[in-house]
Design an enzyme around this catalytic site. Structure first.
Site, PDB file in Angstrom:
ATOM      1  N   ASP A 137       0.605  -1.317   0.422  1.00  0.00           N
ATOM      2  CA  ASP A 137      -0.328  -0.129  -0.321  1.00  0.00           C
ATOM      3  C   ASP A 137       1.059   1.348   0.030  1.00  0.00           C
ATOM      4  O   ASP A 137       0.310   1.669  -0.800  1.00  0.00           O
ATOM      5  CB  ASP A 137      -1.405   0.095   0.709  1.00  0.00           C
ATOM      6  CG  ASP A 137      -0.371  -0.073   2.956  1.00  0.00           C
ATOM      7  OD1 ASP A 137       1.129  -0.788   2.327  1.00  0.00           O
ATOM      8  OD2 ASP A 137      -1.626  -0.346   3.405  1.00  0.00           O
TER       9      ASP A 137
ATOM     10  N   ASP B 167       1.800  -7.470 -10.675  1.00  0.00           N
ATOM     11  CA  ASP B 167       0.922  -7.195 -11.248  1.00  0.00           C
ATOM     12  C   ASP B 167      -0.010  -5.912 -11.257  1.00  0.00           C
ATOM     13  O   ASP B 167       0.363  -4.994 -12.158  1.00  0.00           O
ATOM     14  CB  ASP B 167      -0.231  -8.264 -11.050  1.00  0.00           C
ATOM     15  CG  ASP B 167      -1.049  -8.023 -12.550  1.00  0.00           C
ATOM     16  OD1 ASP B 167      -1.272  -7.366 -13.380  1.00  0.00           O
ATOM     17  OD2 ASP B 167      -2.341  -8.995 -12.293  1.00  0.00           O
TER      18      ASP B 167
END
Length: 362
Positions: A221, A245
């Site tokens: 994050d 990804d």
């Protein structure tokens, strides 16, 4: 040098852009005295339409027996309602697993000629961006145990990693960083996930072998935030399949030119690598001579560099792309707000024109 390249044009604009990359490869072969033989492979939605399978075994075998694999794009809305095991994207997972390519190298480079397309402020990006994300490709949640309950009200996907799977990615991260700015950031979620805690233990166990590389860790994050807040702090990022990804797509957007970015998926060197642009299949412009072939052409340059060890030839392709951009040529996706001016000046190129320009520059 005589080499065989498996071509997987796939769906949408895939055939359009792969055709231009082949023209460039043919020019390289002619100029430098090589011979490249191509074998076409059916995979993705087009394979589903013809065979009922996204990646027939005989087509995968063609790839395995080739020296390198060049992929266009797969998928599209036409196949969105199929069961998950029959979706075109299964061809991608099948190719990665079948070829045992476990590391995806995705450069996020902001081309200086396209700086105006970057959504970040000038004081953030400075004179450009050059980040390399190394994503683990054949493990983690995309390949873990999954299922859906009989009543359809519960579903699960399992994030699972082994020590060797992580170590080969981390070592590649360190080795790659040694050739660049000697900075490696490992991205995980070690405050929550056991699998991420294993990533850190593995990294700590091997970092002593690379004393010249500065190592850092970031939670996914925070890393996602830092990538837009201060992208120049990054050089090489190594991370898991799912986190890679997400981060590589984010990184591609901050460069402002998703149609320009290539990728290489590599294994242990005993089999072929898999090379592909990071963009999608864009079926709405397929066959209309509108797609940008430069990402696929740059993927072909990575193919020359990593699988064929042809550094001079790879650099020549990259230099040719740079020259075309320097001359002011643009496809619609990288024209930005100057599309009408470029069109009036005769500098707005279609797929085939852009491919020919690179061939001429070579």
């Amino acid at each position: 040098m005589n080499k065989t390249i498996a071509l997987v044009p796939g769906d949408g604009i895939g055939p359009d852009v792969v055709a231009e990359a082949v023209r460039v490869l043919d020019t390289v072969a002619e100029k430098y005295g090589h011979k490249f033989t191509y074998r076409n492979v059916l995979a993705g939605g087009c394979a589903i339409d013809k065979t009922g399978k996204p990646l027939p075994e005989d087509q995968l075998e063609i790839c395995r027996k080739s020296d390198a694999v060049l992929l266009g794009a797969v998928g599209g809305p036409k196949w969105d309602n199929l069961p998950s095991e029959l979706r075109p994207e299964k061809a991608l997972l099948g190719l990665r697993g079948g070829l045992k390519v476990y590391a995806n190298l995705r450069p996020a480079v902001m081309f200086r000629q396209l700086k105006a397309a970057c959504p970040l402020k000038d004081e953030v990006v400075g004179d450009g961006l050059d980040i390399l994300i190394i994503r683990e490709l054949t493990g983690g949640i995309y390949f873990g145990e999954r299922g859906t309950s009989s009543d359809g009200r519960t579903a699960w996907d399992t994030e699972k990693y082994t020590w060797p799977e992580i170590e080969r990615i981390v070592r590649l991260g360190f080795e790659t960083a040694q050739k660049r700015l000697k900075k490696l950031c490992v991205v995980d979620k070690a405050n929550i996930l056991n699998s991420s805690q294993l990533w850190r233990r593995v990294t700590e166990s091997v970092k002593g072998d690379y004393p010249d590389v500065s190592l850092s860790y970031l939670y996914i994050d925070n890393a996602s935030m830092q990538l837009v807040r201060n992208p120049k702090q990054f050089d090489v990022i190594a991370t898991s399949n799912m986190f890679g990804d997400i981060m590589s797509d984010e990184a591609s957007q901050i460069t402002g030119s998703i149609g320009m970015l290539a990728s290489a998926s590599l294994g242990d060197g005993t089999g072929p690598g898999l090379y592909e642009p990071i963009h999608g299949s864009a079926p709405d412009i397929a066959g209309k001579d509108l797609a940008n072939p430069l990402a696929t052409i740059l993927s072909a340059a990575m193919l020359l560099r990593y699988d064929f060890r042809l550094e001079k030839e790879a650099a020549a392709v990259e230099k040719a792309v740079d020259k075309v951009l320097d001359e002011g040529w643009r496809t619609a996706d990288i024209a930005g707000d100057n599309r009408e001016q470029l069109k009036a000046a005769g500098k707005l190129a279609g797929t085939k024109k852009m491919g020919q320009l690179v061939v001429s520059a070579l």
